[in-house]
Design a protein around this motif. Structure first.
Motif, PDB file in Angstrom:
ATOM      1  N   HIS A  34       0.871  -1.175   0.000  1.00 26.82           N
ATOM      2  CA  HIS A  34       0.000   0.000   0.000  1.00 26.82           C
ATOM      3  C   HIS A  34       0.910   1.227   0.000  1.00 26.82           C
ATOM      4  CE1 HIS A  34      -4.054   1.769   1.337  1.00 26.82           C
ATOM      5  NE2 HIS A  34      -3.261   2.793   1.044  1.00 26.82           N
ATOM      6  N   ALA A  35       0.888   1.986  -1.073  1.00 22.67           N
ATOM      7  CA  ALA A  35       1.735   3.170  -1.190  1.00 22.67           C
ATOM      8  C   ALA A  35       0.989   4.399  -0.692  1.00 22.67           C
ATOM      9  CB  ALA A  35       2.166   3.371  -2.636  1.00 22.67           C
ATOM     10  N   VAL A  36       1.726   5.274  -0.013  1.00 24.06           N
ATOM     11  CA  VAL A  36       1.199   6.577   0.390  1.00 24.06           C
ATOM     12  C   VAL A  36       2.056   7.629  -0.292  1.00 24.06           C
ATOM     13  CG1 VAL A  36       0.744   8.161   2.293  1.00 24.06           C
ATOM     14  CG2 VAL A  36       0.345   5.710   2.603  1.00 24.06           C
ATOM     15  N   ILE A  37       1.407   8.449  -1.105  1.00 23.91           N
ATOM     16  CA  ILE A  37       2.129   9.464  -1.866  1.00 23.91           C
ATOM     17  C   ILE A  37       1.564  10.838  -1.535  1.00 23.91           C
ATOM     18  CG2 ILE A  37       2.617   7.838  -3.728  1.00 23.91           C
ATOM     19  CD1 ILE A  37       0.471   9.269  -5.417  1.00 23.91           C
ATOM     20  N   GLY A  38       2.315  11.858  -1.918  1.00 23.00           N
ATOM     21  CA  GLY A  38       1.875  13.220  -1.698  1.00 23.00           C
ATOM     22  C   GLY A  38       3.052  14.162  -1.809  1.00 23.00           C
ATOM     23  N   PRO A  39       2.780  15.441  -2.021  1.00 23.11           N
ATOM     24  CA  PRO A  39       3.870  16.412  -2.153  1.00 23.11           C
ATOM     25  C   PRO A  39       4.630  16.577  -0.847  1.00 23.11           C
ATOM     26  CG  PRO A  39       1.747  17.525  -2.008  1.00 23.11           C
ATOM     27  CD  PRO A  39       1.454  16.066  -2.119  1.00 23.11           C
ATOM     28  N   ASN A  40       5.788  17.223  -0.909  1.00 23.93           N
ATOM     29  CA  ASN A  40       6.538  17.538   0.309  1.00 23.93           C
ATOM     30  C   ASN A  40       5.639  18.341   1.250  1.00 23.93           C
ATOM     31  OD1 ASN A  40       8.916  16.304  -0.552  1.00 23.93           O
ATOM     32  ND2 ASN A  40       9.641  18.160  -1.573  1.00 23.93           N
ATOM     33  N   GLY A  41       5.680  17.987   2.536  1.00 23.87           N
ATOM     34  CA  GLY A  41       4.836  18.663   3.504  1.00 23.87           C
ATOM     35  C   GLY A  41       3.446  18.085   3.622  1.00 23.87           C
ATOM     36  N   ALA A  42       3.199  16.953   2.949  1.00 26.03           N
ATOM     37  CA  ALA A  42       1.864  16.352   2.989  1.00 26.03           C
ATOM     38  C   ALA A  42       1.585  15.629   4.301  1.00 26.03           C
ATOM     39  CB  ALA A  42       1.695  15.378   1.821  1.00 26.03           C
ATOM     40  N   GLY A  43       2.620  15.356   5.094  1.00 24.92           N
ATOM     41  CA  GLY A  43       2.423  14.694   6.377  1.00 24.92           C
ATOM     42  C   GLY A  43       2.783  13.222   6.390  1.00 24.92           C
ATOM     43  N   LYS A  44       3.508  12.762   5.369  1.00 22.19           N
ATOM     44  CA  LYS A  44       3.828  11.332   5.265  1.00 22.19           C
ATOM     45  C   LYS A  44       4.756  10.888   6.397  1.00 22.19           C
ATOM     46  CE  LYS A  44       5.478  11.775   1.084  1.00 22.19           C
ATOM     47  NZ  LYS A  44       5.269  13.246   0.904  1.00 22.19           N
ATOM     48  N   THR A  45       5.807  11.654   6.660  1.00 23.97           N
ATOM     49  CA  THR A  45       6.757  11.279   7.708  1.00 23.97           C
ATOM     50  C   THR A  45       6.105  11.360   9.088  1.00 23.97           C
ATOM     51  OG1 THR A  45       8.664  11.965   6.377  1.00 23.97           O
ATOM     52  CG2 THR A  45       8.987  11.844   8.755  1.00 23.97           C
ATOM     53  N   THR A  46       5.235  12.347   9.296  1.00 21.03           N
ATOM     54  CA  THR A  46       4.499  12.440  10.556  1.00 21.03           C
ATOM     55  C   THR A  46       3.601  11.232  10.742  1.00 21.03           C
ATOM     56  OG1 THR A  46       4.535  14.862  10.488  1.00 21.03           O
ATOM     57  CG2 THR A  46       2.873  13.840  11.888  1.00 21.03           C
ATOM     58  N   MET A  47       2.965  10.793   9.680  1.00 19.36           N
ATOM     59  CA  MET A  47       2.133   9.598   9.748  1.00 19.36           C
ATOM     60  C   MET A  47       2.962   8.383  10.150  1.00 19.36           C
ATOM     61  SD  MET A  47       0.249   7.567   6.638  1.00 19.36           S
ATOM     62  CE  MET A  47       1.874   6.993   6.113  1.00 19.36           C
ATOM     63  N   ILE A  48       4.122   8.196   9.508  1.00 15.66           N
ATOM     64  CA  ILE A  48       5.000   7.069   9.838  1.00 15.66           C
ATOM     65  C   ILE A  48       5.412   7.136  11.311  1.00 15.66           C
ATOM     66  CG2 ILE A  48       7.333   6.175   9.502  1.00 15.66           C
ATOM     67  CD1 ILE A  48       5.750   5.164   7.327  1.00 15.66           C
ATOM     68  N   GLY A  49       5.742   8.332  11.794  1.00 20.75           N
ATOM     69  CA  GLY A  49       6.142   8.487  13.192  1.00 20.75           C
ATOM     70  C   GLY A  49       5.069   8.025  14.154  1.00 20.75           C
ATOM     71  N   GLN A  50       3.814   8.251  13.802  1.00 23.86           N
ATOM     72  CA  GLN A  50       2.705   7.810  14.651  1.00 23.86           C
ATOM     73  C   GLN A  50       2.500   6.296  14.552  1.00 23.86           C
ATOM     74  OE1 GLN A  50      -0.731  10.938  14.589  1.00 23.86           O
ATOM     75  NE2 GLN A  50       0.526  11.284  12.771  1.00 23.86           N
ATOM     76  N   LEU A  51       2.675   5.750  13.360  1.00 24.02           N
ATOM     77  CA  LEU A  51       2.497   4.310  13.182  1.00 24.02           C
ATOM     78  C   LEU A  51       3.563   3.523  13.938  1.00 24.02           C
ATOM     79  CD1 LEU A  51       1.568   4.034   9.392  1.00 24.02           C
ATOM     80  CD2 LEU A  51       0.049   4.250  11.363  1.00 24.02           C
ATOM     81  N   ILE A  52       4.796   4.037  13.951  1.00 28.62           N
ATOM     82  CA  ILE A  52       5.890   3.317  14.590  1.00 28.62           C
ATOM     83  C   ILE A  52       5.938   3.579  16.098  1.00 28.62           C
ATOM     84  CG2 ILE A  52       7.755   5.017  14.387  1.00 28.62           C
ATOM     85  CD1 ILE A  52       7.988   1.298  13.424  1.00 28.62           C
ATOM     86  N   GLY A  53       5.272   4.652  16.543  1.00 26.22           N
ATOM     87  CA  GLY A  53       5.212   4.941  17.974  1.00 26.22           C
ATOM     88  C   GLY A  53       6.114   6.057  18.443  1.00 26.22           C
ATOM     89  N   GLU A  54       6.782   6.735  17.507  1.00 27.60           N
ATOM     90  CA  GLU A  54       7.666   7.831  17.889  1.00 27.60           C
ATOM     91  C   GLU A  54       6.886   9.103  18.211  1.00 27.60           C
ATOM     92  OE1 GLU A  54      10.114   8.001  14.452  1.00 27.60           O
ATOM     93  OE2 GLU A  54      11.472   6.419  15.130  1.00 27.60           O
ATOM     94  N   LEU A  55       5.691   9.233  17.642  1.00 24.15           N
ATOM     95  CA  LEU A  55       4.829  10.375  17.891  1.00 24.15           C
ATOM     96  C   LEU A  55       3.486   9.884  18.418  1.00 24.15           C
ATOM     97  CD1 LEU A  55       5.422  12.458  14.610  1.00 24.15           C
ATOM     98  CD2 LEU A  55       6.363  12.950  16.879  1.00 24.15           C
ATOM     99  N   ARG A  56       2.930  10.594  19.381  1.00 22.96           N
ATOM    100  CA  ARG A  56       1.618  10.239  19.946  1.00 22.96           C
ATOM    101  C   ARG A  56       0.543  11.060  19.229  1.00 22.96           C
ATOM    102  NH1 ARG A  56       0.020   8.516  25.130  1.00 22.96           N
ATOM    103  NH2 ARG A  56       2.035   7.426  25.127  1.00 22.96           N
ATOM    104  N   PRO A  57      -0.461  10.427  18.659  1.00 21.46           N
ATOM    105  CA  PRO A  57      -1.537  11.184  18.008  1.00 21.46           C
ATOM    106  C   PRO A  57      -2.314  12.014  19.020  1.00 21.46           C
ATOM    107  CG  PRO A  57      -1.758   8.799  17.617  1.00 21.46           C
ATOM    108  CD  PRO A  57      -0.657   8.981  18.585  1.00 21.46           C
ATOM    109  N   ASP A  58      -2.877  13.114  18.538  1.00 22.25           N
ATOM    110  CA  ASP A  58      -3.743  13.929  19.379  1.00 22.25           C
ATOM    111  C   ASP A  58      -5.167  13.388  19.396  1.00 22.25           C
ATOM    112  OD1 ASP A  58      -1.764  15.904  20.105  1.00 22.25           O
ATOM    113  OD2 ASP A  58      -1.901  16.628  18.049  1.00 22.25           O
TER     114      ASP A  58
END
Length: 252
Positions: A34-58
């Motif tokens: 399953h690919a996730v695409i989008g322009p720079n600043g689309a939030g892809k890295t932030t999403m990964i951080g939440q999936l892996i547990g490095e960031l806590r969702p609000d």
């Protein structure tokens, strides 16, 4: 239909006044890419951080194999079977390719890194490490010091390090970053061979690679999913073309 391997529901992440993840929902089916695409600043890295547990969702939730992992720390998610590769390789350059993968197995199994020497001898670590190297096409480079491997081989090695932990879900963050056409083609071929054996979430800017690999594609813009569908559906989606693909949709 069986329960998704990963189910993200109404995920929100804010940094001050910036909403980096905006009510995001998606699911991954067993064995798919399953690919996730989008322009720079689309939030892809932030999403990964939440999936892996490095960031806590609000807000929102993340379920993995039917289990709520929204508040679970990184190491527990890893133990459940979530592995990640990074945009920038994270290998030990002065050790061989085989050593690097054996260390990854050792760390995942909970052994102390004080016993690195054991990882260079212990066949219970080195046999799965060699199997992972062979999976990514680096079996013949097992005894080569990592520092002399090419950039493309570094990316293959990092994926081998993730695969050696036998993940149920592999998060790949721009595995083709910085690669030339030949290395990118080799990476696509390798990932095609993995299809079905492990569920993969792929973040990637190389649209040729995305459309060659993905079973489904989600398009992010400003942290919000504007479309999810089969590659042909994404190609034809006018909103996606205007927001991101543009002329690239004609070329792939």
């Amino acid at each position: 239909m069986s329960e998704p391997v990963l189910k993200v529901a109404n995920l929100v992440k804010r940094f001050g006044g910036l909403t980096a993840t905006d009510n995001l929902s998606l699911d991954l089916r067993e064995g798919e890419i399953h690919a996730v695409i989008g322009p720079n600043g689309a939030g892809k890295t932030t999403m990964i951080g939440q999936l892996i547990g490095e960031l806590r969702p609000d807000a929102g939730s993340i379920h993995f194999m039917g289990r709520d992992i929204t508040s679970m720390p990184v190491h527990q998610r890893s133990a459940l079977g979530i592995a990640r590769s990074f945009q920038i390789t994270s290998i030990f350059p002065n050790f061989t390719a085989l050593d690097n993968v054996a260390f990854a197995v050792q760390a995942h199994d909970g052994h102390s890194f004080r016993f690195w020497a054991d990882a260079r001898k212990d066949q219970t670590l080195r046999l799965p490490a060699m199997a992972a190297l062979q999976q990514v096409g680096l079996g013949h480079r097992a005894d080569i010091t990592a520092s002399v491997l090419s950039h493309g081989e570094h990316r293959q090695l990092e994926i081998a390090m993730a695969l050696a932990t036998k993940p149920k879900l592999l998060l790949l963050d721009e595995p083709m970053a910085g690669m030339g056409p030949e290395d990118s083609a080799r990476m696509v071929t390798m990932l095609q061979k993995l299809k079905g054996s492990v569920t993969i979430l792929l973040i990637e800017h190389d649209m040729d690679a995305v459309f060659a690999l993905a079973d489904r594609i989600t398009v992010l813009v400003y942290g919000h999913s504007i479309a999810t569908g089969l590659p042909d559906d994404i190609r034809r989606n006018e909103q996606v073309r205007q927001a991101y693909l543009g002329d690239e949709a004609e070329a792939v």
